[in-house]
Motif scaffolding. Structure first.
Motif, PDB file in Angstrom:
ATOM      1  N   ASP A 119       0.807  -1.221   0.000  1.00  0.00           N
ATOM      2  CA  ASP A 119       0.000   0.000   0.000  1.00  0.00           C
ATOM      3  C   ASP A 119       0.840   1.271   0.000  1.00  0.00           C
ATOM      4  OD1 ASP A 119      -2.112  -1.697   0.056  1.00  0.00           O
ATOM      5  OD2 ASP A 119      -2.671  -1.331   2.140  1.00  0.00           O
ATOM      6  N   LEU A 142      -6.798   4.218  -5.448  1.00  0.00           N
ATOM      7  CA  LEU A 142      -6.924   4.452  -4.007  1.00  0.00           C
ATOM      8  C   LEU A 142      -8.110   3.666  -3.437  1.00  0.00           C
ATOM      9  CD1 LEU A 142      -6.210   8.291  -3.775  1.00  0.00           C
ATOM     10  CD2 LEU A 142      -4.667   6.399  -3.250  1.00  0.00           C
ATOM     11  N   SER A 143      -9.175   3.538  -4.212  1.00  0.00           N
ATOM     12  CA  SER A 143     -10.325   2.748  -3.765  1.00  0.00           C
ATOM     13  C   SER A 143      -9.948   1.282  -3.608  1.00  0.00           C
ATOM     14  CB  SER A 143     -11.479   2.882  -4.765  1.00  0.00           C
ATOM     15  OG  SER A 143     -11.917   4.216  -4.858  1.00  0.00           O
ATOM     16  N   VAL A 173      -6.984   0.183  -2.764  1.00  0.00           N
ATOM     17  CA  VAL A 173      -6.212   0.082  -1.520  1.00  0.00           C
ATOM     18  C   VAL A 173      -7.153   0.023  -0.322  1.00  0.00           C
ATOM     19  CG1 VAL A 173      -4.596   1.286   0.001  1.00  0.00           C
ATOM     20  CG2 VAL A 173      -4.168   1.198  -2.462  1.00  0.00           C
ATOM     21  N   THR A 174      -8.172   0.872  -0.323  1.00  0.00           N
ATOM     22  CA  THR A 174      -9.165   0.863   0.756  1.00  0.00           C
ATOM     23  C   THR A 174      -9.896  -0.472   0.804  1.00  0.00           C
ATOM     24  OG1 THR A 174      -9.487   3.251   0.562  1.00  0.00           O
ATOM     25  CG2 THR A 174     -11.212   2.006   1.676  1.00  0.00           C
ATOM     26  N   LEU A 175     -10.231  -1.003  -0.364  1.00  0.00           N
ATOM     27  CA  LEU A 175     -10.924  -2.294  -0.438  1.00  0.00           C
ATOM     28  C   LEU A 175     -10.066  -3.388   0.183  1.00  0.00           C
ATOM     29  CD1 LEU A 175     -13.380  -3.864  -1.678  1.00  0.00           C
ATOM     30  CD2 LEU A 175     -11.926  -4.253  -3.682  1.00  0.00           C
ATOM     31  N   ARG A 176      -8.772  -3.371  -0.101  1.00  0.00           N
ATOM     32  CA  ARG A 176      -7.881  -4.394   0.465  1.00  0.00           C
ATOM     33  C   ARG A 176      -7.810  -4.277   1.983  1.00  0.00           C
ATOM     34  NH1 ARG A 176      -3.553  -5.807   2.704  1.00  0.00           N
ATOM     35  NH2 ARG A 176      -3.011  -3.661   3.212  1.00  0.00           N
ATOM     36  N   GLN A 177      -7.722  -3.045   2.475  1.00  0.00           N
ATOM     37  CA  GLN A 177      -7.578  -2.843   3.915  1.00  0.00           C
ATOM     38  C   GLN A 177      -8.866  -3.135   4.671  1.00  0.00           C
ATOM     39  OE1 GLN A 177      -6.220   1.216   4.018  1.00  0.00           O
ATOM     40  NE2 GLN A 177      -4.079   0.684   3.651  1.00  0.00           N
ATOM     41  N   ASP A 178      -9.965  -2.559   4.220  1.00  0.00           N
ATOM     42  CA  ASP A 178     -11.232  -2.680   4.943  1.00  0.00           C
ATOM     43  C   ASP A 178     -11.953  -3.993   4.655  1.00  0.00           C
ATOM     44  OD1 ASP A 178     -10.593  -0.203   5.793  1.00  0.00           O
ATOM     45  OD2 ASP A 178     -12.161   0.866   4.698  1.00  0.00           O
TER      46      ASP A 178
END
Length: 239
Positions: free
Chosen positions: A45, A103-104, A106-111
């Protein structure tokens, strides 16, 4: 240093920034663009976020080149100069959509992983976001870039702002990269062949940038003697 010389140097530096930031951004994005299982893995990330930052710099430089050159090229043809500014803003807007998609992801992977979402669903959504980035890359830095290149190269050619061979690179490279992107759009060949078609535009931007930094404008379309002496913003006539 005259106003015209400062403008030339600023434009040249901004063009070089666009090249460096675009290449750096694409290289840093590779983990997310090349790995379909990125959303379900450990991720890189920090590297991807740095790539997004590079593309934000790219956007600023893209708009900066148009705004910086506008006072000069509008003296050749104001309508085409405005078209170039509008085209560069459109190019920047399309790139912004690509940044948001990455960026979305990255958020999808994290959340998504934290929420225990189905891995298959995460991968499917992740691939969709990558596809959005890929399409924006084809439309913005290819189709629209080619049209912007043709406009600017034509104005540079007519205004004699740089040596004719440099302008010809843009006159050839702009239509070539746009036509190639359209060919990719219809599946005639893949991204690898398309990358070769972008080389003339790359050569145009780098050679034009270096010339502006080292030599300045070869000549400037003038409306009166004030501009010829180095002032790009003369007082309006009261006549």
């Amino acid at each position: 240093m005259t106003s015209a010389r400062r403008t030339a140097v600023a434009a040249g530096v901004l063009f070089l920034i666009t090249e460096v930031s675009a290449i750096a951004g694409l290289a840093l994005y590779q983990p997310v663009l090349s790995d379909p299982g990125y959303v379900g893995g450990a991720g890189a990330d920090g590297r991807v976020l740095l790539g997004a930052l590079c593309e934000l710099v790219l956007i600023a430089a893209i708009i900066g080149t148009a705004v910086t050159l506008y006072p000069v090229i509008r003296r050749q043809n104001e309508g085409l100069a405005l078209g170039h500014v509008a085209g560069r803003i459109l190019e920047a807007a399309i790139i912004t959509v690509g940044i948001v998609s990455v960026l979305s992801l990255v958020t999808l992977r994290q959340d998504g992983a934290a929420a225990g979402a189905d891995e298959g669903a995460l991968v499917a959504v992740g691939q969709a976001l990558v596809a959005i980035h890929d399409w924006t890359f084809l439309l913005g830095p290819s189709v629209v870039l080619g049209m912007n290149t043709l406009l600017l190269a034509y104005l540079v050619y007519r205004s004699d702002l740089a040596p004719r061979p440099i302008a010809v690179l843009g006159l050839v490279g702009g239509p070539l990269v746009t036509a190639s992107a359209i060919a990719v759009l219809f599946g005639l060949y893949g991204p690898a062949a398309h990358a070769i078609s972008a080389l003339p535009v790359f050569a145009w931007e780098v050679s034009f940038a270096v010339y502006l930094i080292v030599k300045g404008f070869k000549s400037i379309p003038v409306a009166d003697r004030t501009i010829a002496s180095g002032d790009l913003h003369p007082e309006p006539s009261m006549a």
